[in-house]
Motif scaffolding. Structure first.
Motif, PDB file in Angstrom:
ATOM      1  N   ASP A   6      -3.799   4.620 -11.185  1.00 21.90           N
ATOM      2  CA  ASP A   6      -4.895   3.472 -11.090  1.00 21.90           C
ATOM      3  C   ASP A   6      -6.302   4.556  -9.976  1.00 21.90           C
ATOM      4  N   GLU A   7      -7.174   3.424  -9.762  1.00 27.06           N
ATOM      5  CA  GLU A   7      -8.540   3.592  -9.803  1.00 27.06           C
ATOM      6  C   GLU A   7      -8.454   4.184  -7.943  1.00 27.06           C
ATOM      7  N   ARG A   8      -7.371   3.283  -7.439  1.00 26.09           N
ATOM      8  CA  ARG A   8      -7.455   3.249  -6.119  1.00 26.09           C
ATOM      9  C   ARG A   8      -6.784   4.555  -5.670  1.00 26.09           C
ATOM     10  N   THR A   9      -5.836   4.876  -6.561  1.00 25.18           N
ATOM     11  CA  THR A   9      -5.428   5.868  -6.059  1.00 25.18           C
ATOM     12  C   THR A   9      -5.923   6.687  -6.625  1.00 25.18           C
TER      13      THR A   9
ATOM     14  N   LYS B 173     -10.786  11.228  -2.754  1.00 21.62           N
ATOM     15  CA  LYS B 173     -11.261  11.547  -1.080  1.00 21.62           C
ATOM     16  C   LYS B 173     -10.913  13.340  -0.349  1.00 21.62           C
TER      17      LYS B 173
ATOM     18  N   ASN C  50      -9.145   6.908  -6.369  1.00 21.05           N
ATOM     19  CA  ASN C  50     -10.050   7.066  -5.333  1.00 21.05           C
ATOM     20  C   ASN C  50      -9.475   7.893  -4.004  1.00 21.05           C
ATOM     21  N   LYS C  51      -8.107   7.736  -3.285  1.00 17.59           N
ATOM     22  CA  LYS C  51      -7.506   8.507  -2.603  1.00 17.59           C
ATOM     23  C   LYS C  51      -7.529   9.752  -2.903  1.00 17.59           C
TER      24      LYS C  51
ATOM     25  N   GLY D 103       0.700  -1.455  -0.253  1.00 12.89           N
ATOM     26  CA  GLY D 103      -0.003   0.067   0.205  1.00 12.89           C
ATOM     27  C   GLY D 103       0.873   1.382   0.321  1.00 12.89           C
TER      28      GLY D 103
END
Ligand SMILES: Cc1cc2nc3c(=O)[nH]c(=O)nc-3n(C[C@H](O)[C@H](O)[C@H](O)COP(=O)(O)O)c2cc1C
Length: 198
Positions: free
Chosen positions: A163-166, A172, A168-169, A69
């Motif tokens: 990437d999608e996770r990054t 936020k 989204n972070k 992570g």
């Protein structure tokens, strides 16, 4: 209401995207000067900083100690470990003050970094044994924190590569508890500020 605070405190944040651009060598002594003048219990200054530049021989081993992570940290020009011997600092009230003192010192460095246009992102996600082995730390030492240090990259210019996770972070909003939850007056639970103050 918007309360005015020090600009470095106001704009500080922990970035997810570091620019691969290096830090000018002349900025490093200012960071050290800021960190070393931090207060500490009995003035023990038990912190030890190990600055690991991206070209350092120990860098691959430090990167290998990061959790998946925290892979974003590998882009930063410096990964810095703060290590200390718990026995070389106060243990009043049964508390391990080496950790508190390291935190105070790192926060001084963080504010100086902001002042110099740099960013810091602190991390707890790493394998302590691997960090200590990578850096050749005495076994009795503890790793208080690891942080990435460098310039923040422009998210817009990198957006399509993320990437999608990054994504989204990054999307936020940064949040804090309302001060009524943890700032009190006179006794625990009795709020210090009216809800409309901040
Ligand atoms: C001791 C400590 C450990 C942290 N560990 C991690 C971590 O392992 N990975 C990470 O992405 N962020 C980590 N953070 C960053 C926090 O998530 C971040 O400070 C918090 O969400 C508030 O965001 P801000 O610093 O942008 O205000 C850590 C911060 C601190 C102080």
């Amino acid at each position: 209401m918007s309360i005015s605070i020090l600009p470095e405190l106001k704009r500080r944040l922990s970035p997810l995207l570091f620019d691969e651009k290096d830090i000018e060598n002349e900025k490093i002594p200012a960071l050290v000067e800021a960190a070393r003048w931090a207060p500490s219990c009995s003035n023990n200054q038990s912190w030890n900083y190990v600055f690991v530049h991206k070209k350092a021989s120990t860098r691959p081993a430090v990167e290998a100690a990061l959790t998946r992570g925290n892979a974003w940290a590998k882009r930063a020009p410096y990964l810095v470990a703060v290590v200390a011997d718990p026995d070389q600092d106060c243990k009043d009230n049964g508390l391990p003050y080496y950790a508190y003192n390291a935190g105070l010192s790192v926060m001084c460095l963080v504010l100086e970094a902001e002042h110099l246009g740099l960013r810091v992102h602190q991390m707890a996600g790493w394998d302590e044994g691997k960090v200590k082995e990578a850096l050749g730390c005495p076994s009795r030492f503890r790793v208080a924190v690891l942080f990435a240090l460098g310039y923040e990259a422009d998210a817009n210019s990198l957006w399509d590569t993320l990437d999608e996770r990054t994504k989204n972070k990054l999307a936020k909003p940064r949040e804090r508890k309302p001060p009524s939850e943890n700032f009190f007056s006179e006794s625990y639970g009795k709020r210090l500020l009216e809800p409309t103050t901040l």
